[in-house]
Design an enzyme around this catalytic site. Sequence first.
Site, PDB file in Angstrom:
ATOM      1  N   ASN A   9       0.871  -1.169   0.000  1.00  0.00           N
ATOM      2  CA  ASN A   9       0.000   0.000   0.000  1.00  0.00           C
ATOM      3  C   ASN A   9       0.912   1.223   0.000  1.00  0.00           C
ATOM      4  OD1 ASN A   9      -1.836   2.027   0.432  1.00  0.00           O
ATOM      5  ND2 ASN A   9      -2.231   1.498   2.575  1.00  0.00           N
ATOM      6  N   TRP A  10       1.034   1.827  -1.170  1.00  0.00           N
ATOM      7  CA  TRP A  10       1.990   2.941  -1.281  1.00  0.00           C
ATOM      8  C   TRP A  10       1.467   4.221  -0.629  1.00  0.00           C
ATOM      9  CZ3 TRP A  10       4.384   3.001  -6.914  1.00  0.00           C
ATOM     10  CH2 TRP A  10       5.126   1.817  -7.103  1.00  0.00           C
ATOM     11  N   LYS A  11       0.182   4.238  -0.305  1.00  0.00           N
ATOM     12  CA  LYS A  11      -0.440   5.446   0.269  1.00  0.00           C
ATOM     13  C   LYS A  11      -0.182   6.636  -0.664  1.00  0.00           C
ATOM     14  CE  LYS A  11       0.379   3.369   4.728  1.00  0.00           C
ATOM     15  NZ  LYS A  11       0.091   3.437   6.138  1.00  0.00           N
ATOM     16  N   HIS A  94      -9.490   1.063   4.495  1.00  0.00           N
ATOM     17  CA  HIS A  94      -8.227   1.227   5.207  1.00  0.00           C
ATOM     18  C   HIS A  94      -8.462   2.146   6.411  1.00  0.00           C
ATOM     19  CE1 HIS A  94      -4.134   2.370   6.175  1.00  0.00           C
ATOM     20  NE2 HIS A  94      -3.766   1.267   5.546  1.00  0.00           N
ATOM     21  N   GLU A  96      -6.827   4.474   7.624  1.00  0.00           N
ATOM     22  CA  GLU A  96      -6.592   5.904   7.392  1.00  0.00           C
ATOM     23  C   GLU A  96      -7.807   6.545   6.731  1.00  0.00           C
ATOM     24  OE1 GLU A  96      -2.819   5.462   5.400  1.00  0.00           O
ATOM     25  OE2 GLU A  96      -1.935   4.833   7.299  1.00  0.00           O
ATOM     26  N   GLU A 166      -5.761  -5.408  10.189  1.00  0.00           N
ATOM     27  CA  GLU A 166      -4.754  -4.389  10.466  1.00  0.00           C
ATOM     28  C   GLU A 166      -5.090  -3.669  11.771  1.00  0.00           C
ATOM     29  OE1 GLU A 166      -2.603  -3.088   6.711  1.00  0.00           O
ATOM     30  OE2 GLU A 166      -4.363  -1.817   6.864  1.00  0.00           O
ATOM     31  N   GLY A 172       2.055   1.924  10.671  1.00  0.00           N
ATOM     32  CA  GLY A 172       2.993   3.035  10.549  1.00  0.00           C
ATOM     33  C   GLY A 172       3.667   3.416  11.860  1.00  0.00           C
ATOM     34  N   SER A 212       2.975  -2.517  10.288  1.00  0.00           N
ATOM     35  CA  SER A 212       4.422  -2.554  10.523  1.00  0.00           C
ATOM     36  C   SER A 212       5.046  -3.910  10.213  1.00  0.00           C
ATOM     37  CB  SER A 212       4.763  -2.104  11.949  1.00  0.00           C
ATOM     38  OG  SER A 212       4.349  -0.770  12.150  1.00  0.00           O
ATOM     39  N   GLY A 233       2.670  -1.281   4.260  1.00  0.00           N
ATOM     40  CA  GLY A 233       2.762   0.150   3.985  1.00  0.00           C
ATOM     41  C   GLY A 233       4.203   0.563   3.783  1.00  0.00           C
ATOM     42  N   GLY A 234       4.814   1.091   4.845  1.00  0.00           N
ATOM     43  CA  GLY A 234       6.169   1.651   4.764  1.00  0.00           C
ATOM     44  C   GLY A 234       7.177   0.766   4.042  1.00  0.00           C
TER      45      GLY A 234
HETATM   46  C1  PEP Z   1      -0.901  -0.114   5.766  1.00  0.00           C
HETATM   47  O1  PEP Z   1      -0.860   1.014   5.325  1.00  0.00           O
HETATM   48  O2  PEP Z   1      -1.840  -0.859   5.442  1.00  0.00           O
HETATM   49  C2  PEP Z   1       0.172  -0.566   6.649  1.00  0.00           C
HETATM   50  C3  PEP Z   1       0.103  -1.765   7.180  1.00  0.00           C
HETATM   51  O3  PEP Z   1       1.181   0.319   6.892  1.00  0.00           O
HETATM   52  P1  PEP Z   1       2.578  -0.021   7.628  1.00  0.00           P
HETATM   53  O4  PEP Z   1       3.092  -1.289   7.040  1.00  0.00           O
HETATM   54  O5  PEP Z   1       3.451   1.163   7.319  1.00  0.00           O
HETATM   55  O6  PEP Z   1       2.277  -0.154   9.075  1.00  0.00           O
END
Ligand code: PEP
Length: 250
Positions: A9-11, A94, A96, A166, A172, A212, A233-234
């Site tokens: 997930n590049w956001k 998601h 966010e 999640e 994040g 994470s 994500g990251g």
């Molecule tokens: C996400 O955005 O779905 C996510 C899991 O982010 P991260 O891996 O950065 O926690």
Amino acid sequence: MKRPIIAGNWKMNNNKAETKELISKIAPLVKDAKCEVVVCVPFTSIETARKAARGTNIQLGAQNVHWAEKGAFTGEISANMLAELKVKYVIVGHSERRQYFGETDETVNLRAKAALNAGMKVIICVGETLEERESGKTAEVVIRQTEKALKDITKQELKRVVIAYEPVWAIGTGKTATAQDADGTIKIIRKVIRKLYGRASGQSIRVQYGGSMNAGNAAELMAMPQIDGGLIGGASLKPEDFAKIVNCAS
Ligand code: PEP
């Protein structure tokens, strides 16, 4: 046999040039993956990502979708618009989106149905906040979110649904749920699916962990019996790290 799925997930990251560069770095590193590999890119990078991923095993995903076919919904993108761009997966719900953009269980359901109607697959995100976790409401929250997200989705359509568990507090933040904890909550999600669609569906639906997940902890998480992949994500912005996660899932 279920095929694990690792989705990045590049956001709100990567313009067109960066998209091209990142996919060209990821592609050779994941070419032998046995799992599905997806990158969910910003809308403006979809076309570039599609071209960069041509001939690779990287599938294209988007990060949101509107439920209406068209109309006065300023700033939104319809499912047919995404399908036309050859988007295969759409993330819906998601945290966010839920946290910052007023996404509700009802709109998550509408968005999921729209994407499925347009022939795409969906990654439906569920997960508890820290406050909910600390007050012992994790099960209640994921049960409610899962049930509501799947309202009126048929057993046939469910085959194109992936659930991403999640925990919001892990996204994040660098904090990860323990593998045992994540596995236990995913078991609860499977129970909901079993109740709604029967035993076989409860077993066959793919449930990812997200929050994470990184090159260092992916192997342990992927080794858990209930976890069929990751929403990343990251770490999905770092080609070597993303590839390591993909290879753990292979
Ligand atoms: C996400 O955005 O779905 C996510 C899991 O982010 P991260 O891996 O950065 O926690």
